[in-house]
Scaffold this active site. Structure first.
Site, PDB file in Angstrom:
ATOM      1  N   LYS A  47       0.937  -1.312   0.046  1.00 13.54           N
ATOM      2  CA  LYS A  47       0.023  -0.156   0.136  1.00 13.54           C
ATOM      3  C   LYS A  47       1.324   1.493   0.080  1.00 13.54           C
ATOM      4  O   LYS A  47       0.236   2.186   0.058  1.00 13.54           O
ATOM      5  CB  LYS A  47      -0.897   0.115   1.296  1.00 13.54           C
ATOM      6  N   ARG A  96     -17.592   5.635   9.873  1.00 15.94           N
ATOM      7  CA  ARG A  96     -17.644   6.772  11.017  1.00 15.94           C
ATOM      8  C   ARG A  96     -18.758   7.573   9.968  1.00 15.94           C
ATOM      9  O   ARG A  96     -19.705   8.123  10.584  1.00 15.94           O
ATOM     10  CB  ARG A  96     -16.487   7.393  10.112  1.00 15.94           C
ATOM     11  N   SER A 134      -6.625   8.997   7.926  1.00 11.51           N
ATOM     12  CA  SER A 134      -5.472   9.006   8.059  1.00 11.51           C
ATOM     13  C   SER A 134      -4.792   9.738   6.229  1.00 11.51           C
ATOM     14  O   SER A 134      -4.297  10.647   6.508  1.00 11.51           O
ATOM     15  CB  SER A 134      -4.690   7.286   7.997  1.00 11.51           C
TER      16      SER A 134
HETATM   17  O1  PNS Z   1      -6.793   0.496   8.087  1.00 13.22           O
HETATM   18  P1  PNS Z   1      -7.439   0.222   7.233  1.00 13.22           P
HETATM   19  O2  PNS Z   1      -6.356   0.339   5.958  1.00 13.22           O
HETATM   20  O3  PNS Z   1      -9.303   0.304   6.126  1.00 13.22           O
HETATM   21  O4  PNS Z   1      -7.586  -1.627   7.703  1.00 13.22           O
HETATM   22  C1  PNS Z   1      -7.922  -2.683   6.659  1.00 13.22           C
HETATM   23  C2  PNS Z   1      -7.654  -4.089   7.101  1.00 13.22           C
HETATM   24  C3  PNS Z   1      -6.452  -3.716   7.616  1.00 13.22           C
HETATM   25  C4  PNS Z   1      -8.494  -4.543   8.454  1.00 13.22           C
HETATM   26  C5  PNS Z   1      -7.792  -5.664   6.749  1.00 13.22           C
HETATM   27  O5  PNS Z   1      -6.633  -4.830   4.973  1.00 13.22           O
HETATM   28  C6  PNS Z   1      -7.559  -6.639   6.637  1.00 13.22           C
HETATM   29  O6  PNS Z   1      -7.765  -7.339   7.772  1.00 13.22           O
HETATM   30  N1  PNS Z   1      -6.477  -7.111   6.505  1.00 13.22           N
HETATM   31  C7  PNS Z   1      -5.880  -8.562   6.279  1.00 13.22           C
HETATM   32  C8  PNS Z   1      -5.450  -9.500   4.822  1.00 13.22           C
HETATM   33  C9  PNS Z   1      -7.181 -10.107   5.707  1.00 13.22           C
HETATM   34  O7  PNS Z   1      -7.053 -10.788   6.347  1.00 13.22           O
HETATM   35  N2  PNS Z   1      -7.991 -10.139   4.061  1.00 13.22           N
HETATM   36  C10 PNS Z   1      -9.184 -10.589   4.379  1.00 13.22           C
HETATM   37  C11 PNS Z   1     -10.499  -9.462   4.844  1.00 13.22           C
HETATM   38  S1  PNS Z   1     -11.629  -9.916   4.576  1.00 13.22           S
END
Ligand code: PNS
Length: 167
Positions: A47, A96, A134
């Protein structure tokens, strides 16, 4: 029925690039409700984060040091695998506005399919934080705008340093 033999552990996952006062507000609201709150920072190199994983974790440990039952950790791979490792029963996410809902619902349902024993819990940050992200904070700092009050002071300093050093 709550099971009093097991501590209630919640995992609050995210990119936290960087942590904002919205995240902080959510952590403050959740911490008193659980035995342990593990704030889990995603190692998301793809990212292209502004702050490295180590920087994000360090900033958060500083800001969250005052909460005895909150710890900061990092994770890679599937969130539910990580949550199982931590013996967490709950995943915490903040919502939010309605616009967050669709993506959050998708993730919550996918996570439930992968790990039916883990519940996703949504909490709303205070309305004063409902517009903070962020991404926008970084954009505003990058363009010389004032972000005072949107992120912790130590994070504000780090953001300014980061963008000054880029010029
Ligand atoms: O702050 P963010 O970027 O919205 O968080 C996203 C996050 C970290 C919660 C999501 O990308 C995640 O859980 N990633 C880990 C990989 C995973 O488990 N993917 C399937 C999720 S359904």
């Amino acid at each position: 029925m709550p099971n009093h033999h097991h501590p209630v552990v919640a995992v609050y996952p995210g990119s936290f690039d960087p942590i904002t006062n919205g995240h902080l507000d959510l952590i403050q609201r959740c911490a008193p409700l659980v035995d342990r709150l593990v704030v889990a920072v995603l190692r998301n190199e793809h990212k292209n984060p502004l702050f490295s994983l180590a920087e994000r974790v360090a900033m958060m440990r500083e800001v969250l040091a005052e909460f005895p039952n909150v710890e900061v950790d990092s994770f890679d791979g599937l969130l539910v695998d990580y949550a199982r490792d931590k013996h967490a029963q709950l995943l915490l996410r903040g919502i939010r506005a309605i616009s967050d809902y669709e993506y959050e619902l998708q993730m919550a349902l996918m996570n439930r399919r992968l790990a039916p024993e883990i519940e996703t819990m949504f909490m709303m940050a205070g309305e004063a934080y409902s517009f903070i992200s962020s991404k926008l904070v970084k954009e505003v700092v990058g363009l010389g705008g004032n972000i005072n009050g949107l992120v912790p002071l130590s994070v504000e300093e780090k953001l300014k340093q980061r963008f000054l050093s880029r010029v």
